[in-house]
Design a protein around this motif. Structure first.
Motif, PDB file in Angstrom:
ATOM      1  N   HIS A  42     -21.851 -46.197   9.236  1.00  0.00           N
ATOM      2  CA  HIS A  42     -22.247 -45.392  10.395  1.00  0.00           C
ATOM      3  C   HIS A  42     -23.669 -44.877  10.201  1.00  0.00           C
ATOM      4  N   CYS A  47     -25.879 -42.935  12.418  1.00  0.00           N
ATOM      5  CA  CYS A  47     -25.948 -42.245  13.718  1.00  0.00           C
ATOM      6  C   CYS A  47     -27.327 -42.287  14.379  1.00  0.00           C
ATOM      7  N   CYS A  99     -27.709 -45.475  16.286  1.00  0.00           N
ATOM      8  CA  CYS A  99     -26.548 -45.948  17.049  1.00  0.00           C
ATOM      9  C   CYS A  99     -26.653 -45.512  18.506  1.00  0.00           C
ATOM     10  N   CYS A 135     -20.417 -40.107  20.764  1.00  0.00           N
ATOM     11  CA  CYS A 135     -19.480 -40.624  19.755  1.00  0.00           C
ATOM     12  C   CYS A 135     -18.548 -39.491  19.316  1.00  0.00           C
ATOM     13  N   ARG A 143     -18.620 -49.862  12.793  1.00  0.00           N
ATOM     14  CA  ARG A 143     -18.398 -48.510  13.326  1.00  0.00           C
ATOM     15  C   ARG A 143     -16.950 -48.253  13.709  1.00  0.00           C
TER      16      ARG A 143
END
Ligand code: SF4
Ligand code: FES
Length: 246
Positions: free
Chosen positions: A99, A101, A104, A110, A148
């Motif tokens: 992950h 972030c 992303c 999320c 993810r």
């Protein structure tokens, strides 16, 4: 139907009304009390896999998303021990995947990221596992980035029970568990999935996403940029309750 005022249970010392058939989770959220959750989406059947919503009912742990509300029961949720367990579970989900972030597209909408913030997870207490996970970008409209995936099973359940396509399933055990696609090649491009499928609309993280929609909602204006997940979830749940039950 409004909650029967005669039927209540105690949640962290507060009387919570409930309707017959409601779960502890549903009654709590309807009363404005947030219970952290990841694998459950109130629009679909719960199946209690992530255990984040665990509460103590009359001294014993249960997943609140599947635990029926019963009059007079004593429920604890917002305790230091339960919140520590929720932080550990969230932490493990973060280190078991890949992950990132800041890079992303799902950042700000999320549920994993927002839940980590809500629980006050500042840093990781477990070693990062950096697993090898395949990305399936074969479909013209949809991408499946297993890096993810938190294995919440929502896409599996929704594809089966709502879309009636059975596109997704889970295979493997432990850290090797993964989402697989039912198609001759194992790729999304050869499956029955389409961009309108409910299964691809409700992934709580950035594992199943639509192509060509990056930054449709600018950073800073996404749901959990505007309000923390505890406030957002309760507000959405209460709006849904009002629409369904008046
Ligand atoms: S792809 Fe998304 S919806 Fe499906 S199991 Fe993984 S996290 Fe859940
Ligand atoms: S939200 Fe209840 S077990 Fe995952």
């Amino acid at each position: 139907m409004s909650p029967d005022s005669k039927k209540t249970f105690r949640l962290d010392g507060r009387e919570i009304p409930f309707r017959e058939g409601q779960t502890v989770f549903d009654a709590a959220m309807a009363a404005g009390v947030y219970i952290p959750h990841l694998c459950h989406n109130p629009d679909f059947e719960p199946h209690s896999s992530c255990r984040l919503c665990t509460v103590i009912v009359n001294g014993r742990p249960f997943a609140s998303c599947t635990q029926p509300a019963v009059a007079g029961q004593d429920v604890r949720s917002d305790t230091p021990e339960l919140n520590e367990m929720r932080r550990d579970l969230t932490d493990m989900l973060l280190v078991e995947g890949n992950h990132y972030c800041p890079a992303c597209e799902k950042s700000g909408s999320c549920r994993l990221q927002a839940t980590a913030y809500a629980l006050g997870l500042q840093d990781s207490h477990f070693p990062q596992l950096f697993p090898h996970r395949d990305v399936d970008a074969s479909h013209p409209d949809i991408i499946l980035d297993r890096d993810r995936c938190i294995l919440c099973g929502l896409c599996v359940r929704i594809s089966r029970s709502v879309d009636k396509k059975n596109v997704f399933t889970m295979t493997g055990r432990g850290i090797a568990t993964t989402i697989v696609v039912d198609s001759p090649s194992g790729l999304l491009a050869d499956s029955k999935v389409s961009r309108d499928d409910e299964a691809v609309q409700h992934c709580p993280v950035g594992a199943l996403m639509m192509k060509g929609e990056a930054f449709k909602v600018p950073i800073g204006q996404r749901p959990y940029d505007r309000a923390p997940i505890n406030e957002d979830s309760v507000a959405r749940f209460r709006a849904r309750e009002a629409a369904l039950h008046g």
